[in-house]
Write a protein that holds these residues in place. Structure first.
Motif, PDB file in Angstrom:
ATOM      1  N   LYS A   2     -10.204  -8.024 -16.341  1.00 33.78           N
ATOM      2  CA  LYS A   2     -11.042  -8.930 -17.630  1.00 33.78           C
ATOM      3  C   LYS A   2     -12.511  -8.355 -18.581  1.00 33.78           C
ATOM      4  O   LYS A   2     -13.003  -7.401 -17.457  1.00 33.78           O
ATOM      5  N   ILE A  95       3.040 -18.232 -19.547  1.00 32.87           N
ATOM      6  CA  ILE A  95       1.671 -18.015 -20.275  1.00 32.87           C
ATOM      7  C   ILE A  95       2.013 -18.085 -21.926  1.00 32.87           C
ATOM      8  O   ILE A  95       2.961 -16.997 -21.799  1.00 32.87           O
ATOM      9  N   THR A 117      -5.418 -15.289 -24.258  1.00 31.05           N
ATOM     10  CA  THR A 117      -3.486 -16.924 -23.588  1.00 31.05           C
ATOM     11  C   THR A 117      -4.056 -18.192 -23.075  1.00 31.05           C
ATOM     12  O   THR A 117      -5.205 -18.166 -22.815  1.00 31.05           O
ATOM     13  N   ASN A 118      -3.515 -18.882 -23.086  1.00 35.75           N
ATOM     14  CA  ASN A 118      -3.955 -19.723 -22.555  1.00 35.75           C
ATOM     15  C   ASN A 118      -4.640 -19.939 -21.041  1.00 35.75           C
ATOM     16  O   ASN A 118      -5.111 -20.787 -20.788  1.00 35.75           O
ATOM     17  N   ASP A 119      -4.322 -18.766 -20.201  1.00 26.20           N
ATOM     18  CA  ASP A 119      -4.521 -18.779 -18.219  1.00 26.20           C
ATOM     19  C   ASP A 119      -4.607 -17.434 -18.428  1.00 26.20           C
ATOM     20  O   ASP A 119      -3.772 -17.023 -17.524  1.00 26.20           O
ATOM     21  N   ASN A 120      -5.909 -16.288 -18.443  1.00 22.29           N
ATOM     22  CA  ASN A 120      -6.302 -15.456 -18.763  1.00 22.29           C
ATOM     23  C   ASN A 120      -6.581 -14.982 -17.157  1.00 22.29           C
ATOM     24  O   ASN A 120      -6.111 -14.085 -17.022  1.00 22.29           O
ATOM     25  N   ASP A 121      -6.480 -16.151 -15.937  1.00 23.89           N
ATOM     26  CA  ASP A 121      -6.538 -15.700 -14.807  1.00 23.89           C
ATOM     27  C   ASP A 121      -5.267 -15.119 -14.072  1.00 23.89           C
ATOM     28  O   ASP A 121      -4.381 -14.041 -13.390  1.00 23.89           O
ATOM     29  N   ALA A 122      -4.604 -16.119 -14.844  1.00 29.11           N
ATOM     30  CA  ALA A 122      -2.779 -15.975 -14.140  1.00 29.11           C
ATOM     31  C   ALA A 122      -2.357 -14.525 -14.926  1.00 29.11           C
ATOM     32  O   ALA A 122      -1.568 -13.709 -14.002  1.00 29.11           O
TER      33      ALA A 122
END
Length: 129
Positions: A2, A95, A117-122
């Motif tokens: 991140k 994703i 992305t729409n889900d950076n954690d995933a």
């Protein structure tokens, strides 16, 4: 991994980018990744720096409008098909890539992709290790 991206809104005129980057340099801020999208009268500068907090403070001094956003930085092999494989891996997991930009160090064999992305954690979990 991140990271924090800063998106700066600049007038699209001669010298603005030079002014901004010179000001960042005065604070020993290193730009590690950069993307510029231009329009008729303005440009959006997306960048990753060595210190997002110091960069934000420096930009405030010049009254630049900017936003901070979370991104992930993924290292991929510098070879044909690597980006396609990364995109497919994220797509297969549902994703969505909002945007991506990258850089390659010649002779290093590794490229870096900055991704939102729409889900950076995933996405980070899927692409790490």
């Amino acid at each position: 991994m991140k990271d924090t991206q800063i998106s700066v809104f600049l007038f699209n005129r001669t010298g603005e980018l030079a002014r901004m980057t010179a000001h960042l340099a005065k604070f020993n801020i290193n730009i590690k990744a950069l993307s510029i999208v231009d329009a008729t009268d303005h440009a959006v500068i997306r960048m990753i720096t060595n210190d997002a907090d110091k960069a934000a403070a420096a930009l405030l001094e010049l009254n630049y409008g900017f936003i901070r956003s979370d991104v992930i930085v993924v290292e991929i092999p510098d070879r044909p098909g690597s980006l396609s494989e990364l995109c497919a891996k994220l797509s297969d997991a549902g994703i969505n890539i909002r945007y991506i930009y990258g850089t390659v160090t010649p002779g290093g064999g590794v490229a870096s992709a900055v991704i939102n992305t729409n889900d950076n954690d995933a996405a980070e979990k899927l692409t790490s290790g």
